[in-house]
Design an enzyme around this catalytic site. Sequence first.
Site, PDB file in Angstrom:
ATOM      1  N   ARG A 187       0.831  -1.211   0.000  1.00  0.00           N
ATOM      2  CA  ARG A 187       0.000   0.000   0.000  1.00  0.00           C
ATOM      3  C   ARG A 187       0.861   1.255   0.000  1.00  0.00           C
ATOM      4  O   ARG A 187       0.548   2.241  -0.677  1.00  0.00           O
ATOM      5  CB  ARG A 187      -0.908  -0.024   1.233  1.00  0.00           C
ATOM      6  CG  ARG A 187      -1.867   1.154   1.326  1.00  0.00           C
ATOM      7  CD  ARG A 187      -2.868   0.936   2.444  1.00  0.00           C
ATOM      8  NE  ARG A 187      -3.795   2.049   2.537  1.00  0.00           N
ATOM      9  CZ  ARG A 187      -3.925   2.838   3.614  1.00  0.00           C
ATOM     10  NH1 ARG A 187      -3.183   2.631   4.691  1.00  0.00           N
ATOM     11  NH2 ARG A 187      -4.799   3.825   3.616  1.00  0.00           N
TER      12      ARG A 187
ATOM     13  N   HIS B 145       0.652   4.453  -2.548  1.00  0.00           N
ATOM     14  CA  HIS B 145       0.387   5.809  -2.075  1.00  0.00           C
ATOM     15  C   HIS B 145       1.527   6.760  -2.421  1.00  0.00           C
ATOM     16  O   HIS B 145       1.295   7.958  -2.622  1.00  0.00           O
ATOM     17  CB  HIS B 145       0.139   5.806  -0.565  1.00  0.00           C
ATOM     18  CG  HIS B 145      -1.245   5.389  -0.186  1.00  0.00           C
ATOM     19  ND1 HIS B 145      -2.050   6.134   0.647  1.00  0.00           N
ATOM     20  CD2 HIS B 145      -1.978   4.303  -0.544  1.00  0.00           C
ATOM     21  CE1 HIS B 145      -3.225   5.525   0.782  1.00  0.00           C
ATOM     22  NE2 HIS B 145      -3.192   4.407   0.079  1.00  0.00           N
TER      23      HIS B 145
ATOM     24  N   ASN C 196      -3.375   9.202   4.014  1.00  0.00           N
ATOM     25  CA  ASN C 196      -2.099   8.605   4.387  1.00  0.00           C
ATOM     26  C   ASN C 196      -1.928   8.398   5.885  1.00  0.00           C
ATOM     27  O   ASN C 196      -0.906   7.860   6.324  1.00  0.00           O
ATOM     28  CB  ASN C 196      -0.940   9.471   3.866  1.00  0.00           C
ATOM     29  CG  ASN C 196      -0.785   9.376   2.366  1.00  0.00           C
ATOM     30  OD1 ASN C 196      -1.184   8.387   1.751  1.00  0.00           O
ATOM     31  ND2 ASN C 196      -0.205  10.409   1.765  1.00  0.00           N
TER      32      ASN C 196
ATOM     33  N   HIS D  69      -5.648  -5.949  -2.978  1.00  0.00           N
ATOM     34  CA  HIS D  69      -6.585  -5.973  -1.854  1.00  0.00           C
ATOM     35  C   HIS D  69      -6.792  -7.377  -1.298  1.00  0.00           C
ATOM     36  O   HIS D  69      -7.388  -7.545  -0.238  1.00  0.00           O
ATOM     37  CB  HIS D  69      -7.939  -5.387  -2.285  1.00  0.00           C
ATOM     38  CG  HIS D  69      -7.923  -3.909  -2.434  1.00  0.00           C
ATOM     39  ND1 HIS D  69      -8.977  -3.194  -2.960  1.00  0.00           N
ATOM     40  CD2 HIS D  69      -6.962  -2.980  -2.143  1.00  0.00           C
ATOM     41  CE1 HIS D  69      -8.674  -1.894  -2.961  1.00  0.00           C
ATOM     42  NE2 HIS D  69      -7.468  -1.749  -2.485  1.00  0.00           N
TER      43      HIS D  69
END
Length: 328
Positions: free
Chosen positions: A68, A72, A97, A194
């Site tokens: 992740r 990001h 975040n 995911h």
Amino acid sequence: MKIMKMSSTSAIALCLGFILMSFTGHSYGQLQVGFYRGKCLVDVEAIVTQVVAAKFNEDPTIAPALIRMQFHDCFVKGCDASILLDGNNTEKTAPPNLSVRGFEVIDAAKAAVEAVCPGVVSCADIISMATRDVFALINEGCRYDVQTGRRDGLVSLAQNVDLPSPRISVNDSIAAFARKGLSATDMVYLLGGHTVGVAHCSLFQDRLYNFQNTGKPDPTMNPWLASQLRPICPQNSASSNTVNLDQSSQSSFISKSYYWQILMRRGILQIDQELALDPLTRSTVQGIALFSDFRSKFAQAMVKLGAVEVLTGTQGEIRQSCRAINTN
């Protein structure tokens, strides 16, 4: 429908074939596999791998956290480690975040590399290496090569953080990925990450009770799944509970089970479920579930993600600390 787990031998064989035919000697712009060979007296990638493996053994949930983190970072002004910078109004402080974690793993890897080869290896490259390493750790040794040669950015601003919302439409999500040079197919594969992630109740609670202010649950969610989630995420509560984004037994490693789940209307996030329903992506989801060598394709998409808007050559810098730009 029962989902069969791929054997370790098969998984490793598939990944080895993928590396040999797809990544050896390959490069994206000025990025290349083995960029640091000859620049240090030691194998800096092996040092990062050792640090990441030790952290993973302490806390296996660091795997989805690092995957992740790379997303990001790369989705905001490119893969330049700007998400790592501390300070007021940096990317770290932006609401999307606040739940990103794993920074201590990158710090530890950077410190270990700096101890033997100072001022050479970028924090941006360490993020990509660490993501590759956790992918291998949760996938029975299935490992992909990463191109290196990134440099670290000098700017990190909260207002630059414009990440796709969990409630974004498929059409808008495709457009957001296209702005980063990623295709709709890349998007579908990357969201397959995911399968090892979790979501806080706040991100999908509306789907259980009051979807789009209708006063009713989201009709696209499997009723059985909704009944299982409501006790975890009570209505009108500020619960910080989390649930697995992939509700199958295979949610501990990257697999195609995520796609089977959303085809059975068991997607947790709205965007996940819409992937299996929208005509723009439905056939891709079905193809992945039925035929695709998902792990190899996911790795391929991660490599493309890692090349988004990178700084190379004399751009940016090589930070001494991943948390601050250099002062000299």
